[in-house]
Design an enzyme around this catalytic site. Structure first.
Site, PDB file in Angstrom:
ATOM      1  N   SER A 396       0.829  -1.202   0.000  1.00  0.00           N
ATOM      2  CA  SER A 396       0.000   0.000   0.000  1.00  0.00           C
ATOM      3  C   SER A 396       0.862   1.250   0.000  1.00  0.00           C
ATOM      4  O   SER A 396       1.861   1.332   0.722  1.00  0.00           O
ATOM      5  CB  SER A 396      -0.924   0.004   1.225  1.00  0.00           C
ATOM      6  OG  SER A 396      -1.785   1.102   1.202  1.00  0.00           O
ATOM      7  N   CYS A 397       0.492   2.191  -0.849  1.00  0.00           N
ATOM      8  CA  CYS A 397       1.141   3.505  -0.857  1.00  0.00           C
ATOM      9  C   CYS A 397       0.054   4.565  -0.909  1.00  0.00           C
ATOM     10  O   CYS A 397      -1.134   4.246  -0.875  1.00  0.00           O
ATOM     11  CB  CYS A 397       2.119   3.643  -2.024  1.00  0.00           C
ATOM     12  SG  CYS A 397       1.342   3.637  -3.652  1.00  0.00           S
ATOM     13  N   ASP A 398       0.451   5.802  -0.998  1.00  0.00           N
ATOM     14  CA  ASP A 398      -0.507   6.893  -0.916  1.00  0.00           C
ATOM     15  C   ASP A 398      -1.577   6.801  -1.997  1.00  0.00           C
ATOM     16  O   ASP A 398      -2.760   6.936  -1.731  1.00  0.00           O
ATOM     17  CB  ASP A 398       0.234   8.228  -1.030  1.00  0.00           C
ATOM     18  CG  ASP A 398      -0.656   9.413  -0.712  1.00  0.00           C
ATOM     19  OD1 ASP A 398      -1.412   9.321   0.265  1.00  0.00           O
ATOM     20  OD2 ASP A 398      -0.583  10.418  -1.433  1.00  0.00           O
TER      21      ASP A 398
END
Length: 478
Positions: A396-398
């Site tokens: 997960s990233c922004d």
């Protein structure tokens, strides 16, 4: 709790709060980037000054920017608050904002969409369990219609004119900076903000709405290039290729390709976090690039997402390639020279990029070594799940599109090589599925990820391209 703990928590909470708000703003725009790019390409090719002028096709330009794009933003913002039902009411309210003004209502859509969804969400909660059996569809449809209609009128008479006034003030402010030649100074804020993982919020939450309005009038906008310019990051990575040490130097060439051609700017952030003073090179490169863009009259027709040099070529208007390349090259050269000087004159140790990035990021965020140790301990104090309990791993990233997709691809290949049957996916932090068993994020985003998926095991890393945690996880699941 000690004063040191309270300071650490307050600063961490502020950072998480800012990142969450920024993610919410960019989350309304990024899923619709395909529509923005479609509008930009049609504009670049078929308007009177485009590559292939066509009066018939040009008729698409106005309705797309006036109606399609704001409605998509309003609907997306509504779904983020209250699902499809919230999206519908948010879109209804957004049309009131659009009709009440004579400029593209991107900022208005970012307000109307979530607000309309919030109102219908509160209404649904107030009548929950109070509707007679058989009347659910009647109540749901008419409540959405009545509330949506009222909100549309409210937006038409009140929100639209207010947002239009604010938009004109913001546009005038940007134009004033450009007239005074001060626009490059904006990079003093943009470059540090990017490294703190606010890049999507700055680009898509703030700059894109203003730039799109400017592009509608002028056919292009330099504001699209302020945050997305790949030049500063390219220069820093090239400096590591020539003057770095150890793993940082060996991994830099691969990072160059991913950053410059793939457009995933997050890949160079750990290299700055390992040596925080290199932020000066990024700032100088950004300022030099923006100044060059301004002096040469550069601009893009739409927002480049991701910020790849390929996207730059596709979205550059006719006759604008030399100014575009000049700004990118100048930014890269300036950041390369300064980064090279800092790397050559500063003390370097042949240490692991992951370890150095983590330590230096903590020191940068918290201000001293003691606080950095506390933050590192918090980020790594997670319970490891047993092999039999791990069925889904989520990166997960922004935004859920760039660095997390790259990390998921790398780990998926390692899992396949070892014959491990575990699903590996990637997503935005706000959309982490509740059935995720292991969540892998960059260290500065772990707090947000933990709040979304509190029951998952959380692994914090700083370099999605190459991290020892990958091999450790694979070995644990073999």
């Amino acid at each position: 709790m000690s004063n040191l703990d309270q300071t650490s928590n307050s600063k961490g909470g502020l950072r998480v709060g800012v990142q969450r708000f920024g993610r919410f703003l960019s989350g309304m725009v990024m899923p619709n980037m395909g529509a923005f790019i479609a509008w930009g390409l049609i504009t670049a090719m078929f308007i009177k000054t485009g590559w292939f002028p066509n009066a018939t096709i040009e008729q698409l330009v106005g309705p797309m920017i006036t109606y399609l794009l704001p409605l998509l933003i309003g609907y997306t913002g509504g779904t983020m608050v209250h699902g499809t039902r919230g999206g519908v009411v948010g879109a209804i309210m957004t049309i009131g904002v659009i009709v009440g003004t004579d400029i593209p209502m991107f900022l208005g859509a970012m307000i109307a969409g979530p607000f309309g969804a919030w109102v219908i969400k509160k209404f649904d909660k107030s009548i929950e369990g109070k509707i007679r059996a058989g009347f659910e569809m009647l109540v749901n449809n008419f409540s959405a219609g009545i509330i949506g209609g009222i909100l549309a009128i409210f937006a038409l008479l009140g929100i639209g004119p207010a947002v239009e006034a604010v938009s004109k003030v913001l546009s005038a402010g940007v134009q004033g900076l450009m007239n005074l030649g001060l626009l490059p100074l904006v990079n003093l804020i943009i470059e540090p903000g990017k490294v703190l993982f606010l890049n999507n919020a700055i680009n898509h939450g703030i700059l894109t709405p203003i730039a799109t309005d400017q592009a509608r009038e002028l056919g292009k906008s330099v504001l699209y290039m302020l945050e997305s310019n790949p030049g500063p990051g390219l220069g820093i990575l090239l400096a590591y290729c020539f003057f770095g040490r150890g793993m940082a130097r060996s991994s830099a060439p691969g990072a160059v390709v991913i950053h410059f051609f793939g457009g995933i700017h997050e890949i160079y952030f750990p290299y700055i976090l390992m040596r925080p003073i290199l932020i000066l090179a990024a700032i100088a490169g950004g300022v030099a690039g923006t100044l060059t863009f301004m002096l040469t009259g550069a601009g893009l027709v739409s927002a480049p997402s991701p910020g790849s040099i390929i996207a730059y070529f596709l979205l550059t208007p006719k006759g604008g390639y030399i100014p575009m390349l000049a700004g990118v090259i100048v930014a890269a050269v300036v950041s390369f020279l300064i980064a090279s000087l800092l790397l050559k004159t500063g003390k370097q140790k042949e240490e692991d990029l992951e370890e150095a990035s983590s330590r230096m990021k903590d020191m940068k965020s918290q201000g001293n070594t003691a606080n950095a140790t506390i933050t590192a301990d918090i980020a790594t104090s997670v319970a490891s799940k047993a092999k039999a309990d791990v069925k889904k791993i989520v990166f997960s990233c922004d935004a859920g599109m760039g660095s997390s997709a790259m990390g998921a691809s790398i780990l998926r290949k390692k899992m396949k090589t070892e014959g491990i049957d575990v699903a590996v996916t990637n997503t935005a932090i706000s959309e982490i599925p509740q059935d995720a068993d292991v969540v892998i994020t960059q260290k500065t985003l772990t707090d947000r990820a933990r709040s979304v998926a509190p029951n998952a095991e959380h692994i914090s890393i700083d370099n999605f391209l190459k991290s020892p945690e990958y091999d450790a996880l694979v070995e644990r699941l073999k």
